[in-house]
Design a protein around this motif. Structure first.
Motif, PDB file in Angstrom:
ATOM      1  N   PRO A   1     -19.572  35.150  43.128  1.00  0.00           N
ATOM      2  CA  PRO A   1     -20.278  35.385  42.304  1.00  0.00           C
ATOM      3  C   PRO A   1     -19.952  36.720  41.195  1.00  0.00           C
ATOM      4  CG  PRO A   1     -20.819  36.527  44.057  1.00  0.00           C
ATOM      5  CD  PRO A   1     -19.837  35.857  44.691  1.00  0.00           C
TER       6      PRO A   1
ATOM      7  N   LEU B   1     -29.348  26.006  44.497  1.00  0.00           N
ATOM      8  CA  LEU B   1     -30.264  27.278  44.545  1.00  0.00           C
ATOM      9  C   LEU B   1     -31.274  27.067  43.473  1.00  0.00           C
ATOM     10  CD1 LEU B   1     -26.843  29.923  44.724  1.00  0.00           C
ATOM     11  CD2 LEU B   1     -28.731  28.724  46.753  1.00  0.00           C
ATOM     12  N   THR B   2     -31.219  26.107  42.543  1.00  0.00           N
ATOM     13  CA  THR B   2     -32.260  25.419  41.660  1.00  0.00           C
ATOM     14  C   THR B   2     -32.513  24.236  41.606  1.00  0.00           C
ATOM     15  OG1 THR B   2     -33.551  26.497  39.871  1.00  0.00           O
ATOM     16  CG2 THR B   2     -30.949  26.137  39.757  1.00  0.00           C
TER      17      THR B   2
ATOM     18  N   VAL C   1     -18.381  30.796  46.855  1.00  0.00           N
ATOM     19  CA  VAL C   1     -18.209  31.308  45.788  1.00  0.00           C
ATOM     20  C   VAL C   1     -18.043  32.904  45.449  1.00  0.00           C
ATOM     21  CG1 VAL C   1     -20.652  31.253  44.761  1.00  0.00           C
ATOM     22  CG2 VAL C   1     -20.689  29.410  46.502  1.00  0.00           C
TER      23      VAL C   1
ATOM     24  N   TYR D   1     -22.766  33.179  58.617  1.00  0.00           N
ATOM     25  CA  TYR D   1     -23.148  31.873  58.007  1.00  0.00           C
ATOM     26  C   TYR D   1     -23.231  31.013  57.566  1.00  0.00           C
ATOM     27  CZ  TYR D   1     -25.073  37.170  56.100  1.00  0.00           C
ATOM     28  OH  TYR D   1     -25.371  38.042  56.862  1.00  0.00           O
ATOM     29  N   PHE D   2     -21.917  30.935  58.197  1.00  0.00           N
ATOM     30  CA  PHE D   2     -20.625  29.267  58.458  1.00  0.00           C
ATOM     31  C   PHE D   2     -20.985  28.979  59.686  1.00  0.00           C
ATOM     32  CE2 PHE D   2     -19.475  31.057  54.359  1.00  0.00           C
ATOM     33  CZ  PHE D   2     -19.618  29.446  53.416  1.00  0.00           C
TER      34      PHE D   2
ATOM     35  N   TYR E   1     -36.435  26.715  31.652  1.00  0.00           N
ATOM     36  CA  TYR E   1     -37.463  27.559  31.752  1.00  0.00           C
ATOM     37  C   TYR E   1     -38.376  27.935  31.171  1.00  0.00           C
ATOM     38  CZ  TYR E   1     -33.843  28.422  35.503  1.00  0.00           C
ATOM     39  OH  TYR E   1     -33.094  28.513  37.006  1.00  0.00           O
ATOM     40  N   GLN E   2     -39.626  28.070  31.602  1.00  0.00           N
ATOM     41  CA  GLN E   2     -40.487  27.798  30.237  1.00  0.00           C
ATOM     42  C   GLN E   2     -40.272  27.457  29.299  1.00  0.00           C
ATOM     43  OE1 GLN E   2     -39.869  32.275  30.581  1.00  0.00           O
ATOM     44  NE2 GLN E   2     -41.478  32.535  32.288  1.00  0.00           N
TER      45      GLN E   2
ATOM     46  N   ARG F   1     -13.029  36.515  50.550  1.00  0.00           N
ATOM     47  CA  ARG F   1     -14.775  36.325  51.578  1.00  0.00           C
ATOM     48  C   ARG F   1     -15.064  34.702  51.281  1.00  0.00           C
ATOM     49  NH1 ARG F   1     -20.749  38.747  50.269  1.00  0.00           N
ATOM     50  NH2 ARG F   1     -20.267  37.579  48.381  1.00  0.00           N
TER      51      ARG F   1
ATOM     52  N   ARG G   1     -27.195  22.462  51.932  1.00  0.00           N
ATOM     53  CA  ARG G   1     -27.164  23.914  52.523  1.00  0.00           C
ATOM     54  C   ARG G   1     -25.775  23.074  53.454  1.00  0.00           C
ATOM     55  NH1 ARG G   1     -28.019  25.406  57.542  1.00  0.00           N
ATOM     56  NH2 ARG G   1     -28.766  23.422  59.252  1.00  0.00           N
TER      57      ARG G   1
ATOM     58  N   LYS H   1     -32.388  20.791  32.891  1.00  0.00           N
ATOM     59  CA  LYS H   1     -32.910  22.361  33.339  1.00  0.00           C
ATOM     60  C   LYS H   1     -33.360  23.477  32.547  1.00  0.00           C
ATOM     61  CE  LYS H   1     -34.518  25.102  36.599  1.00  0.00           C
ATOM     62  NZ  LYS H   1     -35.287  24.995  37.967  1.00  0.00           N
TER      63      LYS H   1
ATOM     64  N   ARG I   1     -26.031  27.467  39.640  1.00  0.00           N
ATOM     65  CA  ARG I   1     -27.008  27.510  40.848  1.00  0.00           C
ATOM     66  C   ARG I   1     -27.266  26.044  41.132  1.00  0.00           C
ATOM     67  NH1 ARG I   1     -29.631  32.140  41.577  1.00  0.00           N
ATOM     68  NH2 ARG I   1     -31.224  30.420  41.706  1.00  0.00           N
TER      69      ARG I   1
ATOM     70  N   ASN J   1     -21.899  41.031  45.578  1.00  0.00           N
ATOM     71  CA  ASN J   1     -22.438  41.044  46.209  1.00  0.00           C
ATOM     72  C   ASN J   1     -22.432  41.773  47.359  1.00  0.00           C
ATOM     73  OD1 ASN J   1     -22.656  38.595  46.482  1.00  0.00           O
ATOM     74  ND2 ASN J   1     -24.250  38.174  45.875  1.00  0.00           N
TER      75      ASN J   1
ATOM     76  N   ARG K   1     -22.933  23.319  51.095  1.00  0.00           N
ATOM     77  CA  ARG K   1     -22.166  24.429  51.034  1.00  0.00           C
ATOM     78  C   ARG K   1     -21.381  25.013  52.080  1.00  0.00           C
ATOM     79  NH1 ARG K   1     -27.618  26.168  49.042  1.00  0.00           N
ATOM     80  NH2 ARG K   1     -27.973  27.374  51.624  1.00  0.00           N
ATOM     81  N   ALA K   2     -21.492  24.120  53.450  1.00  0.00           N
ATOM     82  CA  ALA K   2     -20.266  24.514  54.047  1.00  0.00           C
ATOM     83  C   ALA K   2     -19.301  23.821  54.263  1.00  0.00           C
ATOM     84  CB  ALA K   2     -20.492  23.114  55.663  1.00  0.00           C
TER      85      ALA K   2
END
Lengths: 261, 308
Positions: B87, B57-58, B85, B108-109, B18-19, B152, B77, B16, B52, B91, B80-81
């Motif tokens: 982070p 997510l990326t 996570v 959300y699940f 970046y720039q 959570r 998606r 991966k 990520r 958050n 991830r069930a």
């Protein structure tokens, strides 16, 4: 910056969990929120409606305050959708990292965006409908034909929520939203027939206004409140729905680039 | 009962950029079910980007990721069930109480409120937050927030927990409590992937470690093996004004490897006897003799330069 992913938004029922999250927050503060949404447009409506209305003969065949009341329904729906999709969505996306938390669960960014979009439109509709209810109680609504204004209010909400989400996707900070309000939202209130009929404006300005979404919302809602079928219904709906869809797609593409790189 | 023995996460040749800057550079990793694997690396090593990518997510530039048996990012998606996570930065939802945070997150699940509500008390118990159901998030301490974030992440009863620097910014008491909880989860058979730059955390919790720098895994293995295989057994730290000069002029005769940092010379030796005898004749130099540890390995592999 990274690459753009132009694929069309694809969302699942998980978008509803995002909608419900925002609804639960709203429910805790429902009364002050609703009063806040009502107070500002009502002050304008009565201040200008009676103050200015006293000086004016009929406007477009009705009393000025009735004319202004129908415009206010559209204007406040636009404002409520814009505030929600700008300030509130930006808080959740950028400040609180709520979207980031949600995306660690089996919810895709497209789902989050769809939930936010539908939520902002729903909240804006509530604001528009609350004003509609107040002006109906005051006798400024002519007939049950006005019920057809309800779906138009929701579509107006979708349209401005999607436009707002584009700005949110590009915003570095809250200050950025001032540009959108001063350069886009405020002119629209003045050019699209909320306060006075747009045909008072010079022809050039009128032809610009014809392209602005609020014009089409006003063109549909105002006659409905005065017991008249609007003209060119399909064209107005096509513009509002078309802008809503395209703007949402652009917002999703821009937000993907912002968050998924 | 079917016991699932497949690896919860397999990463092959992950790249991966970046720039134009390569952040993850050909990373390979396969977790063993039930283990705690630690990704250890300085800031900017590519740890968070790796996570990520693994969560979908990326999108990576190239390479393959299989999370919970599903290809990522294509089916991220769904994958991830069965993942939890935690982070790097909290958050939690500041608009909700402690209990509402768990309820809303469960939704959300795709869980129904009837499924989630009975679990809340147990999750709060686990997080050491029993009785705090109705507390506002803003009133919680940093340690409490971390623990709630951990609770959570367990709302969907995940097989694999991914934690990004789970104890950064916590005081020692709060860190020990998190470690104890993570050990409890391991004993329940969960797999844990965590990133950290705390050596004691890595050494205490992880069965296997990967030391990462510049987007690559420099080495991978159990903590003790990493120390045994990568570095001399003993370290003599020599301090004092004359230490750097002494290191260049004389130390090479006694030590296999020497690193000088400021006024300190770190002498890495298989056997320290001769060196300590020699230093006995230099009272101006202060010494500290200790066994080599993970931090020595880390610094050897990633260098002593600051990463900001």
């Amino acid at each position: 910056m990274g690459h753009f992913d132009y694929s069309l938004p694809s969302f699942s029922l998980r978008a509803l969990a995002v909608w419900r999250r925002n609804f639960l927050v709203w429910r805790k503060l429902a009364i002050p929120s609703l009063l806040g949404n009502l107070a500002d447009p009502m002050i304008y409506l009565f201040g200008l409606g009676y103050g200015l209305g006293g000086l004016l003969p009929q406007v477009a065949g009705v009393s000025y305050i009735a004319f202004l009341a129908s415009g206010t329904v559209c204007g406040s729906t636009m404002n409520a959708a814009s505030f929600e999709a700008l300030y509130s969505s930006f808080s959740r996306m950028h400040m609180q990292k709520t979207w980031e938390a949600i995306m660690n669960a089996p919810v895709a960014l497209d789902d989050v965006m769809a939930g936010e979009w539908l939520w902002a439109a729903a909240k804006a509709s509530l604001s528009g409908v609350a004003i509609l209810a107040v002006i109906a109680a005051l006798g400024f609504v002519a007939s049950p034909l006005a019920l057809w204004a309800l779906p138009v209010i929701f579509i107006t909400g979708l349209c401005f929520a999607a436009l707002g989400l584009i700005v949110t996707a590009l915003a570095p900070s809250y200050d950025f939203f001032m540009y959108y309000f001063t350069l886009f939202i405020t002119p629209m209130v003045l050019l699209c027939g909320v306060f006075f009929p747009a045909d008072q404006l010079p022809p050039l300005v009128q032809s610009i206004a014809a392209w602005l979404p609020l014009t089409h919302s006003v063109a549909l809602i105002r006659p409905l409140l005065f017991d008249t079928m609007p003209t060119n219904i399909l064209m107005h709906l096509f513009v509002l729905i078309g802008i809503a869809m395209v703007a949402f797609w652009i917002a999703v593409v821009l937000t993907r680039r912002r968050l998924l790189n | 009962m079917i016991v699932n023995l497949t690896s919860p996460l397999i990463v092959t040749e992950l790249q991966k950029s970046y720039q134009g800057k390569r952040v993850v550079d050909g990373l390979n990793l396969e977790l063993v079910r039930g283990e705690c694997f630690g990704l250890l690396g300085p800031n900017g090593a590519g740890k968070t980007t790796t996570l990520r990518c693994c969560l979908g997510l990326t999108a990576p530039d190239s390479g393959d990721i299989t999370l919970a048996g599903l290809p990522v990012p294509q089916r991220a998606r769904e994958a991830r069930a069965s993942i939890g996570v935690v982070p790097q930065f909290d958050n939690l939802d500041p608009d909700f109480t402690v209990a509402e945070n768990l309820l809303v997150y469960g939704r959300y699940f795709g869980m129904s409120d009837a499924d989630i509500r009975p679990k809340i008390a147990g999750l709060l118990e686990f997080a050491g937050l029993a009785g705090k159901e109705n507390a506002n998030i803003r009133t919680l301490s940093g340690g409490m927030k971390r623990r709630l974030t951990l609770g959570r992440a367990l709302v969907n009863d995940p097989d694999l927990l991914i934690l990004d620097e789970p104890t950064t910014g916590l005081d020692p008491q709060a860190r020990h409590l998190i470690w104890e909880r993570l050990k409890r989860l391991l004993s329940q058979g969960k797999t844990i992937l965590l990133t950290t730059h705390f050596m004691d955390e890595a050494e205490r919790l992880c069965q296997r470690l990967g030391i990462m720098d510049a987007g690559r895994l420099m080495t991978i293995g159990p903590p003790r093996d990493l120390i045994r295989d990568n570095i001399e057994a003993q370290v003599v730290e020599v301090y004092g004004e004359g230490a750097p000069d002494w290191a260049t002029a004389e130390a090479t005769a006694f030590a296999q490897r020497i690193e000088v940092s400021g006024e300190t010379a770190f002498c890495y030796v298989k056997d320290a006897t001769a060196l300590l005898q020699h230093l006995g004749g230099r009272p101006a130099l202060r010494t500290l003799h200790r066994p080599a540890n993970l931090e020595d390995v880390f610094l050897k592999l990633t260098g002593r330069d600051l990463r900001d």
